[in-house]
Design an enzyme around this catalytic site. Structure first.
Site, short mmCIF file in Angstrom:
data_model
loop_
_atom_site.label_atom_id
_atom_site.label_comp_id
_atom_site.label_asym_id
_atom_site.label_seq_id
_atom_site.Cartn_x
_atom_site.Cartn_y
_atom_site.Cartn_z
N GLY A 39 0.82 -1.21 0.00
CA GLY A 39 0.00 0.00 0.00
C GLY A 39 0.84 1.24 0.00
O GLY A 39 2.05 1.19 -0.22
N ASN A 40 0.23 2.37 0.24
CA ASN A 40 0.98 3.63 0.32
C ASN A 40 0.31 4.54 1.34
O ASN A 40 -0.73 4.20 1.91
CB ASN A 40 1.10 4.29 -1.05
CG ASN A 40 -0.26 4.60 -1.63
OD1 ASN A 40 -0.96 5.45 -1.13
ND2 ASN A 40 -0.65 3.89 -2.68
#
Ligand code: CTP
Length: 429
Positions: A228-229
């Protein structure tokens, strides 16, 4: 934590000051509300007392032993008057001191913000304008009223700006001592808030369909893990919110966000880049504008493990770790540009999160990306460990295809940055 006096004078917009009060107290500030007697005709003392957790007085005769008419103003870090009626502006400009609020204004030595709200005729009257000029010359930050619906069927300049915009002005004054850094094309708006926008800006997206993507995609690796980020989705939500306020029909494709849906916006929740692609392409078929504010993962794990990936317990190889193979995700922004018709519709806006490096500055990388992606506008965001992600403020540079002109917006609230982006989009539309 700052000591703030929220002055409220007697206009219908007093109800909006309740939201401003909430924003200020929820940010940890100590807020004392000082309404005028006529403000209490619109919102009663119990509301102010409940929301601020403090007693509320309008005259100078309560608690005289504490000399509140001097103490409140002298001790304040910021005084904000919202709404400021024509009558209040006139009293303040002439130094009258008939009630607690006007006394506070005379004793305050801290920054003072006034947000006028009244009917257009009253705002435009030379007497009001002269009072505003006097107050501005004395250093009062006057946030110009927004244009839009007033009481009854009237429209025009005179509306109190949205509480979020007023809050942003207060926050910047408390932090920097001034209301903000100007953007070259929207000096007024960036100095104060988007409330200075013209009537055309306020309704500039009426009848338009817009799609905004927000948040950050998650690429699953196994049932419990993903790549993810750190995107919070706040800027994308602000873009959707401001577009809806300007009259657009808005679809917000939201990847893994936990923010409340903005009023009047259709939210389509997604998780992965492929889901985001399907949702954006589907919604953009009839759209006039697509804004790709989402942080889309460029890669995803080549294989999804149906069961949790376990570490091995081989004493001969205690450091064994799997190698995760990645494959490229589609570039949704580039695809939107490729697939649109010869009429260059929809207008496509990209975002670029950049850090400068040895090969070039943030702007150099932004310009390269604008050409590579082929979109109409690129909003370049400076990122780093302490910048942008999850913050309420943002600083961007807006680049336009085929033009060397750059619009700088911020540091400003994400709503104000969104307003600058929509201004640039409206120029193209
Ligand atoms: N974007 C997209 N699809 C992707 C990756 C990004 O549509 N697979 C969009 C983002 O929503 C954003 C813009 O492209 O509007 C810029 O994304 P960014 O990841 O910064 O650009 P890249 O092309 O990945 O460039 P680089 O890897 O060189 O930073």
């Amino acid at each position: 934590m700052a000591r703030i006096v929220l002055g409220v004078s007697g206009g219908i917009a007093a109800y909006k000051a309740c939201s401003l009060l909430r924003l200020l107290t929820e940010s940890g500030h100590d807020v004392t509300v000082v309404p005028t007697a006529s403000a209490l005709q619109f919102v009663g003392a119990p509301t102010w007392e409940a929301l601020s957790g403090k007693p509320v007085h309008t005259d100078v005769w309560s608690g005289v032993h504490e000399v509140p008419h001097v103490r409140l103003g002298k001790q304040a870090d910021l005084v904000v008057v919202a709404p400021a009626t024509a009558d209040l502006l006139a009293k303040a400009a002439h130094g009258l001191a008939g009630d607690l609020l006007t006394n506070v204004l005379l004793t305050a030595r801290c920054p003072v913000v006034m947000a006028p709200a009244m009917h257009t005729e009253m705002w435009e009257h030379p007497a009001t304008q002269a009072n505003v000029e006097t107050l501005t010359e004395r250093g009062v930050h006057v946030v110009p009223p927004a244009s839009g619906r007033l009481t009854g069927a009237d429209t025009g300049p005179g509306r109190l700006p949205e509480p979020e915009d007023l809050y942003a002005v207060c926050a910047r004054i408390l932090e920097h001592g001034h209301p903000g850094v100007a953007s070259p094309t929207r000096v007024d708006a960036a100095h104060t808030s988007r409330s200075a926008a013209t009537p055309a800006d306020e309704h500039g997206l009426e009848g338009r369909r817009v799609v905004v993507s927000a948040g950050g995609t998650r690429e699953p690796l196994d049932p419990v893990r993903f790549l993810g980020n750190r995107s919070s989705g706040k800027q994308g939500y602000a873009l959707a919110r401001v577009a809806a306020r300007r009259g657009a029909e808005v679809v917000l494709v939201a990847a893994n966000t936990s923010l409340p849906a903005p009023d009047g916006v259709t939210v389509v929740p997604v998780q992965t880049a492929l889901e985001l692609q399907d949702a954006v392409l589907d919604a953009s078929r009839e759209a006039d504008v697509v804004v790709m504010a989402a942080a889309v993962a460029d890669f995803r794990p080549a294989r999804y493990a149906d069961a949790k990936i376990k570490k091995t317990h081989d004493p001969a190889d205690p450091d064994a770790a799997p190698t995760i193979e990645l494959v490229r995700n589609p570039d949704i922004l580039a695809r939107l540009v490729q697939e649109r018709g010869d009429d260059a519709s929809p207008v496509v806006v990209g975002f670029a999160a950049e850090t400068g490096d040895a090969d070039g500055s943030v702007l150099d990388h932004g310009r390269d990306k604008l050409v590579r992606k082929g979109c109409d506008l690129l909003v370049v965001n400076e990122v780093g460990a302490d910048k942008t992600f999850g913050h309420d403020d943002n600083t961007v540079h807006i680049l336009r295809q085929g033009s060397s002109h750059v619009v700088d917006a911020g540091p400003a609230s994400k709503d104000e940055v969104a307003a600058a982006v929509w201004d640039a989009v409206q120029e193209i539309l």
